[in-house]
Each structure stands twice: as structure tokens, then as C-alpha cells.
Design a protein around this motif. Structure first.
Motif, PDB file in Angstrom:
ATOM      1  N   UNK A  39       0.738  -1.287  -0.064  1.00  8.51           N
ATOM      2  CA  UNK A  39       0.083  -0.123  -0.076  1.00  8.51           C
ATOM      3  C   UNK A  39       0.861   1.414   0.007  1.00  8.51           C
ATOM      4  N   UNK A  40       1.989   1.187  -0.355  1.00  2.00           N
ATOM      5  CA  UNK A  40       3.119   2.257  -0.310  1.00  2.00           C
ATOM      6  C   UNK A  40       3.573   2.280  -1.855  1.00  2.00           C
ATOM      7  N   UNK A  41       2.910   2.628  -2.937  1.00  2.00           N
ATOM      8  CA  UNK A  41       3.294   3.002  -4.093  1.00  2.00           C
ATOM      9  C   UNK A  41       3.984   2.031  -4.983  1.00  2.00           C
ATOM     10  N   UNK A  42       3.735   0.909  -4.434  1.00  2.00           N
ATOM     11  CA  UNK A  42       4.346  -0.452  -5.324  1.00  2.00           C
ATOM     12  C   UNK A  42       3.338  -0.939  -6.198  1.00  2.00           C
ATOM     13  N   UNK A  43       2.244  -0.562  -6.162  1.00  2.00           N
ATOM     14  CA  UNK A  43       1.013  -1.007  -7.109  1.00  2.00           C
ATOM     15  C   UNK A  43       0.904  -2.577  -6.926  1.00  2.00           C
ATOM     16  N   UNK A  44       1.099  -3.141  -5.883  1.00  2.00           N
ATOM     17  CA  UNK A  44       1.030  -4.427  -5.515  1.00  2.00           C
ATOM     18  C   UNK A  44      -0.302  -4.767  -4.596  1.00  2.00           C
ATOM     19  N   UNK A  45      -0.875  -3.623  -4.369  1.00  2.00           N
ATOM     20  CA  UNK A  45      -2.109  -3.969  -3.582  1.00  2.00           C
ATOM     21  C   UNK A  45      -3.370  -2.777  -3.748  1.00  2.00           C
ATOM     22  N   UNK A  46      -4.300  -2.716  -3.022  1.00  4.29           N
ATOM     23  CA  UNK A  46      -5.216  -1.933  -3.299  1.00  4.29           C
ATOM     24  C   UNK A  46      -6.035  -1.820  -4.684  1.00  4.29           C
ATOM     25  N   UNK A  47      -6.167  -0.527  -5.245  1.00  6.25           N
ATOM     26  CA  UNK A  47      -6.908  -0.329  -6.376  1.00  6.25           C
ATOM     27  C   UNK A  47      -6.079  -1.184  -7.546  1.00  6.25           C
ATOM     28  N   UNK A  48      -4.801  -0.803  -7.284  1.00 10.88           N
ATOM     29  CA  UNK A  48      -3.944  -1.478  -8.368  1.00 10.88           C
ATOM     30  C   UNK A  48      -4.175  -3.074  -8.876  1.00 10.88           C
ATOM     31  N   UNK A  49      -4.595  -3.835  -7.640  1.00  8.33           N
ATOM     32  CA  UNK A  49      -4.733  -5.052  -7.701  1.00  8.33           C
ATOM     33  C   UNK A  49      -6.038  -5.520  -7.935  1.00  8.33           C
ATOM     34  N   UNK A  50      -7.051  -4.734  -8.318  1.00 11.20           N
ATOM     35  CA  UNK A  50      -8.424  -5.172  -8.479  1.00 11.20           C
ATOM     36  C   UNK A  50      -8.354  -5.676  -9.682  1.00 11.20           C
ATOM     37  N   UNK A  51      -9.501  -6.646 -10.188  1.00  9.42           N
ATOM     38  CA  UNK A  51      -9.480  -7.416 -11.459  1.00  9.42           C
ATOM     39  C   UNK A  51      -9.283  -6.026 -12.467  1.00  9.42           C
ATOM     40  N   UNK A  52     -10.001  -5.040 -12.621  1.00 11.36           N
ATOM     41  CA  UNK A  52      -9.656  -3.915 -13.647  1.00 11.36           C
ATOM     42  C   UNK A  52      -8.446  -3.243 -13.460  1.00 11.36           C
ATOM     43  N   UNK A  53      -7.968  -3.010 -12.287  1.00 12.97           N
ATOM     44  CA  UNK A  53      -6.432  -2.673 -12.318  1.00 12.97           C
ATOM     45  C   UNK A  53      -5.331  -3.472 -12.800  1.00 12.97           C
ATOM     46  N   UNK A  54      -5.586  -4.881 -12.831  1.00  8.00           N
ATOM     47  CA  UNK A  54      -4.631  -5.690 -13.003  1.00  8.00           C
ATOM     48  C   UNK A  54      -4.669  -5.830 -14.558  1.00  8.00           C
ATOM     49  N   UNK A  55      -6.038  -5.848 -15.425  1.00  8.05           N
ATOM     50  CA  UNK A  55      -6.285  -5.509 -16.740  1.00  8.05           C
ATOM     51  C   UNK A  55      -5.639  -4.433 -17.215  1.00  8.05           C
ATOM     52  N   UNK A  56      -5.717  -3.328 -16.985  1.00 12.28           N
ATOM     53  CA  UNK A  56      -5.074  -2.203 -17.215  1.00 12.28           C
ATOM     54  C   UNK A  56      -3.646  -2.109 -17.379  1.00 12.28           C
ATOM     55  N   UNK A  57      -3.085  -2.726 -16.253  1.00 13.74           N
ATOM     56  CA  UNK A  57      -1.773  -2.849 -15.983  1.00 13.74           C
ATOM     57  C   UNK A  57      -1.208  -3.808 -16.988  1.00 13.74           C
ATOM     58  N   UNK A  58      -1.733  -4.672 -17.424  1.00  6.07           N
ATOM     59  CA  UNK A  58      -1.301  -5.779 -18.677  1.00  6.07           C
ATOM     60  C   UNK A  58      -1.512  -5.143 -19.701  1.00  6.07           C
ATOM     61  N   UNK A  59      -2.430  -4.374 -20.028  1.00  4.26           N
ATOM     62  CA  UNK A  59      -2.847  -3.784 -21.244  1.00  4.26           C
ATOM     63  C   UNK A  59      -1.692  -2.726 -21.620  1.00  4.26           C
ATOM     64  N   UNK A  60      -1.257  -1.640 -20.636  1.00  3.30           N
ATOM     65  CA  UNK A  60      -0.341  -0.913 -20.485  1.00  3.30           C
ATOM     66  C   UNK A  60       1.089  -1.457 -21.132  1.00  3.30           C
ATOM     67  N   UNK A  61       1.428  -2.733 -20.272  1.00  5.12           N
ATOM     68  CA  UNK A  61       2.663  -3.357 -20.529  1.00  5.12           C
ATOM     69  C   UNK A  61       2.543  -3.826 -21.685  1.00  5.12           C
ATOM     70  N   UNK A  62       1.659  -4.427 -22.354  1.00  4.40           N
ATOM     71  CA  UNK A  62       1.605  -4.970 -23.658  1.00  4.40           C
ATOM     72  C   UNK A  62       1.938  -3.835 -24.843  1.00  4.40           C
ATOM     73  N   UNK A  63       1.398  -2.718 -24.459  1.00  7.44           N
ATOM     74  CA  UNK A  63       1.481  -1.601 -25.486  1.00  7.44           C
ATOM     75  C   UNK A  63       2.847  -0.986 -25.480  1.00  7.44           C
ATOM     76  N   UNK A  64       3.420  -0.928 -24.231  1.00  5.36           N
ATOM     77  CA  UNK A  64       4.967  -0.611 -23.999  1.00  5.36           C
ATOM     78  C   UNK A  64       5.804  -1.693 -24.878  1.00  5.36           C
ATOM     79  N   UNK A  65       5.429  -2.938 -24.567  1.00  6.76           N
ATOM     80  CA  UNK A  65       6.302  -4.070 -25.264  1.00  6.76           C
ATOM     81  C   UNK A  65       6.029  -3.886 -26.603  1.00  6.76           C
ATOM     82  N   UNK A  66       5.017  -3.561 -27.218  1.00  6.21           N
ATOM     83  CA  UNK A  66       4.867  -3.437 -28.627  1.00  6.21           C
ATOM     84  C   UNK A  66       5.580  -2.294 -29.225  1.00  6.21           C
ATOM     85  N   UNK A  67       5.619  -1.227 -28.359  1.00  3.68           N
ATOM     86  CA  UNK A  67       6.172  -0.038 -29.181  1.00  3.68           C
ATOM     87  C   UNK A  67       7.934  -0.290 -29.108  1.00  3.68           C
TER      88      UNK A  67
END
Length: 299
Positions: free
Chosen positions: A267-295
Motif C-alpha cells: 500500500x506504499x506506491x508499489x502497485x501491489x495492492x489496493x486499487x492497483x490489484x483489483x481485476x480491472x486494475x490488473x487488466x489495465x496494467x497488463x494492457x499498458x505493459x503490452x502496449x509498451x512492449x509492442x512499442x
């Protein structure tokens, strides 16, 4: 600095008939060896950047590189201008302006970290909307920034201002307290009332975690800036009405340190808990990672 606590500030101001901003300017002169004119001119430059960021976020495209955020400041500003916002016109503008600066930050624009980039919208939102509401000069608002700075100095030296250290209470919470205390002074309140405003503001954010989706200063950071600006106005009003922080403000800062120290790393800026680890939060994270990798691959 001659002060380490908010109580020190209140006592010195009372004994020497100073405003908090005046005390901070005097201390800055001693600390830096610079003349007052140079110190004030530098702060005036920071305020110009804040105002520019407010305007830029409302007048230009501020879509973040991730695509998660952008354009909400315009929506709120248009709503506040054309409708009757539940929070009132002034607070509606403060909210829109805070969102605006935060969106500029997310789109890699220029902002002033007050006290951090993650909380950069709150003080500009409160200050610029207040300036429009009362017709204050830039000079008056620049003085107000010194008052906010004194409060931030105390918080930083007795607790946290970093989300990685103490959660979002340390970033957004500190900014709300700084804005609230400074606003009390700007509106003619006493140093004691300003100090109570800080305590009232901080108590409302104790325990607030830092849980940015994909580790970006976007979701939920930007919305928290908008709501934080409204909280600052409310805390200032309470203090000026005579409401006191029953738990002394310095003790509230101590509690923020205690809570932040015990807060899980998730819960201290690591994105390993809270809203970052909700189902939607994880999906958005994967989408952003995929976009960066593609780029990177296509480049």
C-alpha cells in the motif's frame, strides 16, 4: 529554522506578531543568505507555473501517455460553469483546477511538486480558484505559498510527504493540510486557526494508501487531487468558524508517521495492492505493459 513543530510556528507568530508566511520568508533569508526580494521572486515564478498548468489542462489536450486519463478537468470545469455543482461554484472550480494540474503532470507537462508530483494539483486548485473568487493579487498568493511551505516543512521533518514512505496520506494528505492552513491565513485567519486547519485536514486522510494502477501517477491519484482541493476548503472553513482540532495538529502528524510506518509495502506506491490489484486494475496494467512492449518491438 527556528521552528520544528506547528506549535512552534503558532507561538513565534503570536509573540512576534507575524503571519506564518512572514515567518517563513524571514527564515528563508537566514537559511539561504539571499535577500527577501530574490526569495519572493523565485516563489512568484513557481506560482506562475501553477497558473500556467491550470490553464493548460483546461485549454489543451492532456491525455496521458498510458491513455488512462485526460480530459476530466474540462468536464468538471464545464459542469461547474454551466450548472449548479453540489459543492458550490468556488469548490467546483477548485476541483476542476486541481484535476487540470494533475492531468498536465500525467501528460508530462510542467508542474510544481507541492509537496510531490502526485499531489501537485491541490494547492494550485485551491489558490487559483480562491484568487478568482476574491480578486486577490498574485503577490498575495505568492505570500500564501510561503505559509504552505512552512506547514510542509514541519510535516516533512516530523512525518512523511512521500507515498513510497507513508502512503497517499503523506502526499495528498500533506498537500490538503498545506493548502488548508495557507488558505486560513489568506482569508485573514490567525496562525492558531491555520494550525487547527492542518490538523482537521490531516485527520480526514489518515490511513489513505498509495495504490497507483500500473505504478503511474494517474489512477486514482488525479481524482484524489480534485477531491483533496475540496477537502482543503472545508478544513479551512471549519477552522475559521472556530472548530478546533481536539487532537493537537502536531500529534496528528505524529500519528501519520505511526500509520505510515506500519503500512504494508503493498500500500506504499508499489502497485501491489489496493486499487492497483483489483481485476480491472490488473487488466489495465497488463494492457499498458503490452502496449509498451509492442512499442519497443516496433521501434
Amino acid at each position: 529554522m527556528r521552528f520544528r513543530t506547528l506549535n512552534d510556528i503558532a507561538e513565534i507568530c503570536r509573540e512576534e506578531s507575524l503571519a506564518i508566511s512572514e515567518l517563513m520568508i524571514l527564515e528563508q533569508e537566514k537559511e539561504t543568505g539571499q535577500p527577501k526580494e530574490e526569495i519572493v521572486a523565485q516563489m512568484a515564478g513557481y506560482y506562475r507555473i501553477m497558473k500556467e498548468a491550470v490553464r493548460k489542462g483546461l485549454e489543451t489536450e492532456t491525455k496521458s501517455r498510458s491513455g488512462l486519463v485526460g480530459g476530466d478537468a474540462r468536464k468538471v470545469n464545464e459542469y461547474a460553469s454551466a450548472s449548479e455543482p453540489s459543492v458550490g461554484d468556488w469548490a467546483g472550480k477548485a476541483m476542476a483546477y486541481a484535476l487540470s494540474v494533475s492531468e498536465v503532470n500525467a501528460s508530462m507537462g510542467r508542474i510544481v511538486a507541492t509537496p510531490t508530483a502526485g499531489s501537485c494539483g491541490i494547492i494550485p486548485g485551491v489558490f487559483v480558484s480562491s484568487q478568482e473568487r476574491f480578486g486577490w493579487s498574485d503577490e498575495k498568493l505568492v505570500r500564501g505559498l510561503f505559509g504552505a511551505g512552512a506547514i510542509g516543512y514541519v510535516i516533512a521533518n516530523n512525518s512523511f510527504i512521500s507515498g513510497a514512505e507513508g502512503g497517499c496520506q503523506a502526499e495528498v494528505g500533506s498537500a490538503i493540510g498545506m493548502a488548508a492552513g495557507a488558505l486560513v491565513e489568506l482569508r485573514g485567519g490567525t496562525p492558531e486557526q491555520a494550525v487547527h486547519a492542518v490538523g482537521l485536514a490531516l485527520k480526514n486522510t489518515l490511513g489513505l494508501i498509495c495504490d497507483p494502477v500500473a505504478g503511474l501517477v494517474e489512477v486514482p491519484c488525479i481524482v484524489r487531487n480534485g477531491l483533496g482541493a475540496v477537502n482543503a476548503l472545508a478544513a479551512a472553513d471549519m477552522a475559521m468558524a472556530g472548530v478546533r482540532s481536539v487532537i493537537p495538529s502536531d500529534e496528528v502528524i505524529g500519528v501519520m508517521l505511526e500509520i505510515g510506518s506500519k503500512m504494508p509495502s503493498e500500500h506504499r506506491e508499489t502497485a501491489l495492492g489496493g486499487l492497483a490489484q483489483t481485476p480491472t486494475g490488473r487488466k489495465l496494467t497488463e494492457k499498458i505493459k503490452a502496449a509498451k512492449s509492442s512499442g519497443r518491438t516496433s521501434g
